[in-house]
Write a protein that holds these residues in place. Structure first.
Motif, PDB file in Angstrom:
ATOM      1  N   ASP A 102       0.831  -1.219   0.017  1.00  0.00           N
ATOM      2  CA  ASP A 102       0.171  -0.090   0.087  1.00  0.00           C
ATOM      3  C   ASP A 102       0.840   1.436   0.084  1.00  0.00           C
ATOM      4  O   ASP A 102       0.503   2.098  -0.555  1.00  0.00           O
ATOM      5  CB  ASP A 102      -0.942  -0.031   1.123  1.00  0.00           C
ATOM      6  CG  ASP A 102      -2.161  -0.928   1.118  1.00  0.00           C
ATOM      7  OD1 ASP A 102      -2.336  -1.162  -0.077  1.00  0.00           O
ATOM      8  OD2 ASP A 102      -2.706  -1.144   2.086  1.00  0.00           O
ATOM      9  N   VAL A 103       2.207   1.285   0.738  1.00  0.00           N
ATOM     10  CA  VAL A 103       2.977   2.325   0.635  1.00  0.00           C
ATOM     11  C   VAL A 103       3.466   2.710  -0.661  1.00  0.00           C
ATOM     12  O   VAL A 103       3.403   3.732  -1.119  1.00  0.00           O
ATOM     13  CB  VAL A 103       4.070   2.096   1.622  1.00  0.00           C
ATOM     14  CG1 VAL A 103       5.101   3.264   1.540  1.00  0.00           C
ATOM     15  CG2 VAL A 103       3.498   2.224   3.044  1.00  0.00           C
ATOM     16  N   ALA A 104       3.956   1.423  -1.166  1.00  0.00           N
ATOM     17  CA  ALA A 104       4.521   1.703  -2.806  1.00  0.00           C
ATOM     18  C   ALA A 104       3.174   2.252  -3.657  1.00  0.00           C
ATOM     19  O   ALA A 104       3.468   3.268  -4.661  1.00  0.00           O
ATOM     20  CB  ALA A 104       4.657   0.269  -3.392  1.00  0.00           C
ATOM     21  N   LEU A 105       1.966   1.793  -3.477  1.00  0.00           N
ATOM     22  CA  LEU A 105       0.847   2.093  -4.240  1.00  0.00           C
ATOM     23  C   LEU A 105       0.522   3.744  -4.005  1.00  0.00           C
ATOM     24  O   LEU A 105       0.519   4.439  -5.086  1.00  0.00           O
ATOM     25  CB  LEU A 105      -0.231   1.314  -4.130  1.00  0.00           C
ATOM     26  CG  LEU A 105      -0.557   0.022  -4.764  1.00  0.00           C
ATOM     27  CD1 LEU A 105      -1.744  -0.771  -4.172  1.00  0.00           C
ATOM     28  CD2 LEU A 105      -0.746   0.394  -6.650  1.00  0.00           C
ATOM     29  N   ASP A 106       0.540   4.161  -2.836  1.00  0.00           N
ATOM     30  CA  ASP A 106       0.366   5.582  -2.630  1.00  0.00           C
ATOM     31  C   ASP A 106       1.368   6.354  -2.993  1.00  0.00           C
ATOM     32  O   ASP A 106       1.263   7.235  -3.591  1.00  0.00           O
ATOM     33  CB  ASP A 106       0.347   5.591  -0.956  1.00  0.00           C
ATOM     34  CG  ASP A 106      -0.959   4.951  -0.525  1.00  0.00           C
ATOM     35  OD1 ASP A 106      -1.994   4.609  -1.241  1.00  0.00           O
ATOM     36  OD2 ASP A 106      -1.099   4.805   0.848  1.00  0.00           O
ATOM     37  N   TRP A 107       2.672   6.036  -3.189  1.00  0.00           N
ATOM     38  CA  TRP A 107       3.876   6.603  -3.565  1.00  0.00           C
ATOM     39  C   TRP A 107       3.562   6.765  -4.863  1.00  0.00           C
ATOM     40  O   TRP A 107       3.793   7.785  -5.554  1.00  0.00           O
ATOM     41  CB  TRP A 107       5.168   6.300  -3.218  1.00  0.00           C
ATOM     42  CG  TRP A 107       6.404   6.705  -3.761  1.00  0.00           C
ATOM     43  CD1 TRP A 107       6.962   7.999  -2.922  1.00  0.00           C
ATOM     44  CD2 TRP A 107       7.041   5.998  -4.782  1.00  0.00           C
ATOM     45  NE1 TRP A 107       7.994   8.148  -3.890  1.00  0.00           N
ATOM     46  CE2 TRP A 107       8.024   7.317  -4.884  1.00  0.00           C
ATOM     47  CE3 TRP A 107       6.849   5.255  -6.002  1.00  0.00           C
ATOM     48  CZ2 TRP A 107       8.959   7.316  -6.074  1.00  0.00           C
ATOM     49  CZ3 TRP A 107       7.873   5.366  -6.762  1.00  0.00           C
ATOM     50  CH2 TRP A 107       8.956   6.125  -6.747  1.00  0.00           C
ATOM     51  N   LEU A 108       3.144   5.540  -5.857  1.00  0.00           N
ATOM     52  CA  LEU A 108       3.210   5.780  -7.184  1.00  0.00           C
ATOM     53  C   LEU A 108       2.146   6.726  -7.516  1.00  0.00           C
ATOM     54  O   LEU A 108       2.261   7.565  -8.676  1.00  0.00           O
ATOM     55  CB  LEU A 108       2.927   4.292  -7.758  1.00  0.00           C
ATOM     56  CG  LEU A 108       3.970   3.378  -7.486  1.00  0.00           C
ATOM     57  CD1 LEU A 108       3.662   1.954  -8.068  1.00  0.00           C
ATOM     58  CD2 LEU A 108       5.133   3.875  -8.691  1.00  0.00           C
ATOM     59  N   ARG A 109       1.113   6.660  -6.899  1.00  0.00           N
ATOM     60  CA  ARG A 109      -0.281   7.606  -7.146  1.00  0.00           C
ATOM     61  C   ARG A 109       0.108   9.088  -7.068  1.00  0.00           C
ATOM     62  O   ARG A 109      -0.259   9.965  -7.662  1.00  0.00           O
ATOM     63  CB  ARG A 109      -1.315   7.299  -6.308  1.00  0.00           C
ATOM     64  CG  ARG A 109      -2.002   5.986  -6.684  1.00  0.00           C
ATOM     65  CD  ARG A 109      -2.854   5.210  -5.919  1.00  0.00           C
ATOM     66  NE  ARG A 109      -3.817   4.028  -6.095  1.00  0.00           N
ATOM     67  CZ  ARG A 109      -4.234   3.403  -5.489  1.00  0.00           C
ATOM     68  NH1 ARG A 109      -3.871   3.456  -4.219  1.00  0.00           N
ATOM     69  NH2 ARG A 109      -4.728   2.256  -5.957  1.00  0.00           N
ATOM     70  N   ARG A 110       0.984   9.420  -6.009  1.00  0.00           N
ATOM     71  CA  ARG A 110       1.409  10.669  -5.826  1.00  0.00           C
ATOM     72  C   ARG A 110       2.281  11.341  -6.869  1.00  0.00           C
ATOM     73  O   ARG A 110       2.478  12.572  -7.025  1.00  0.00           O
ATOM     74  CB  ARG A 110       2.016  10.789  -4.382  1.00  0.00           C
ATOM     75  CG  ARG A 110       1.254  10.842  -3.087  1.00  0.00           C
ATOM     76  CD  ARG A 110       1.823  11.228  -2.004  1.00  0.00           C
ATOM     77  NE  ARG A 110       3.377  10.604  -1.742  1.00  0.00           N
ATOM     78  CZ  ARG A 110       3.717   9.658  -0.886  1.00  0.00           C
ATOM     79  NH1 ARG A 110       2.693   9.020  -0.521  1.00  0.00           N
ATOM     80  NH2 ARG A 110       4.928   9.188  -0.782  1.00  0.00           N
ATOM     81  N   HIS A 111       2.956  10.234  -7.378  1.00  0.00           N
ATOM     82  CA  HIS A 111       3.723  10.636  -8.725  1.00  0.00           C
ATOM     83  C   HIS A 111       3.090  10.650 -10.077  1.00  0.00           C
ATOM     84  O   HIS A 111       3.665  10.658 -10.933  1.00  0.00           O
ATOM     85  CB  HIS A 111       5.182   9.930  -8.502  1.00  0.00           C
ATOM     86  CG  HIS A 111       6.191  10.565  -7.341  1.00  0.00           C
ATOM     87  ND1 HIS A 111       6.795  11.637  -7.360  1.00  0.00           N
ATOM     88  CD2 HIS A 111       6.175   9.921  -6.191  1.00  0.00           C
ATOM     89  CE1 HIS A 111       7.566  11.843  -6.368  1.00  0.00           C
ATOM     90  NE2 HIS A 111       7.283  10.718  -5.645  1.00  0.00           N
ATOM     91  N   GLY A 112       1.693  10.478  -9.904  1.00  0.00           N
ATOM     92  CA  GLY A 112       1.154  10.266 -11.122  1.00  0.00           C
ATOM     93  C   GLY A 112       1.455   9.080 -12.158  1.00  0.00           C
ATOM     94  O   GLY A 112       1.250   9.179 -13.277  1.00  0.00           O
TER      95      GLY A 112
END
Length: 265
Positions: free
Chosen positions: A254-264
């Motif tokens: 989930d941390v990886a997914l959230d980080w990817l989303r923050r970077h579009g």
């Protein structure tokens, strides 16, 4: 043709590619195209890998990088690469070569230039280094060695279960190459850490990891200090090297997914 972003998962030593199954399901549900291909020569199953250790033996870092670069060449877009342990090193190399849109390197093996060599890391790798001939062999861990290397932050019962489910022999060659990296100007463990044009990189670390202690990951972060590209770090203070496969894997994903989303991404 689909427009979903591809995500390529790369495992490290002593785990089979199918250990990524929960991650690929989660990322597929999140809208990504996922794949978790094994290392060169790796049989399709855990059982097959245990039965044929010679199939994966004697593959070094450059062999693994070339293997995944060929897979990437067959995609219709640059993938996001998520790698664990030596897979995290491979992810960084591919990102530095502009073959990836972004990378998440989880408890990544040390790259050239990283100097800390914690005693726990030496203990983890002793089954390989105790015999120089292991450079050209595939070496298995015992359940006890796996608990020290991977499962020291979880119960013995869970560690043994993960060992039975996912553990396979691993080639010794990448470990010998990484150990000599700072003495070899042409080391395959060298990463283009100065690339300003690469995609973003997230380094993740477990605070209780014996195999890749946090000192190694923090030293890796410093290697990127001259690059203007995004390089972030996230620590799971109470986690060890099993953090991608144990009962708490979802928090890491989930941390990886959230980080990817923050970077579009």
């Amino acid at each position: 043709m689909t427009t979903e972003t591809p995500v390529l998962f790369i495992h490290g030593l002593w785990l089979h590619a199918t250990s990524w199954a929960p991650w690929t399901e989660l990322f597929t549900d999140a809208g990504y195209r996922t794949a978790a291909p094994g290392w060169p020569g790796e049989p399709d199953t855990v059982e097959g890998s245990r039965a044929e250790p010679d199939a994966i033996a004697d593959h070094g870092i450059d062999d693994v990088v070339a293997h995944y670069a060929k897979i990437i060449d067959g995609l219709d877009a640059k993938p996001i690469i998520i790698g664990h342990s030596f897979g995290g090193m491979i992810a960084q190399k591919l990102l530095g070569q502009d073959l990836a849109a972004a990378a998440v390197a989880i408890d990544a093996a040390q790259i050239k230039g990283v100097l800390p060599l914690p005693l726990s890391s030496l203990r983890v790798t002793f089954p390989v280094f105790k015999n120089p001939a292991n450079r050209h062999r595939a070496v298995s861990l015992t359940a006890e060695q796996f608990r020290y290397a991977f499962g020291n932050a979880i119960s013995e019962e869970e560690s043994d279960e993960l060992f039975e489910r996912w553990a396979i022999p691993a080639p010794g060659k990448p470990l010998f190459e990484a150990a000599a990296a700072n003495f070899d100007p042409h080391s395959p463990a060298k990463v283009d850490v100065d690339n300003d044009m690469r995609g973003p990189l997230l380094l993740m670390m477990g605070g209780r990891d014996h195999t890749v202690p946090e000192a190694v990951t923090r030293a890796t972060l410093k290697q990127y200090r001259h690059s203007d590209a995004v390089t972030d770090i996230h620590e799971f203070a109470d986690r060890a090297h099993s953090l991608t496969i144990d009962h708490g894997w979802r928090e890491v994903a989930d941390v990886a997914l959230d980080w990817l989303r923050r970077h579009g991404l």
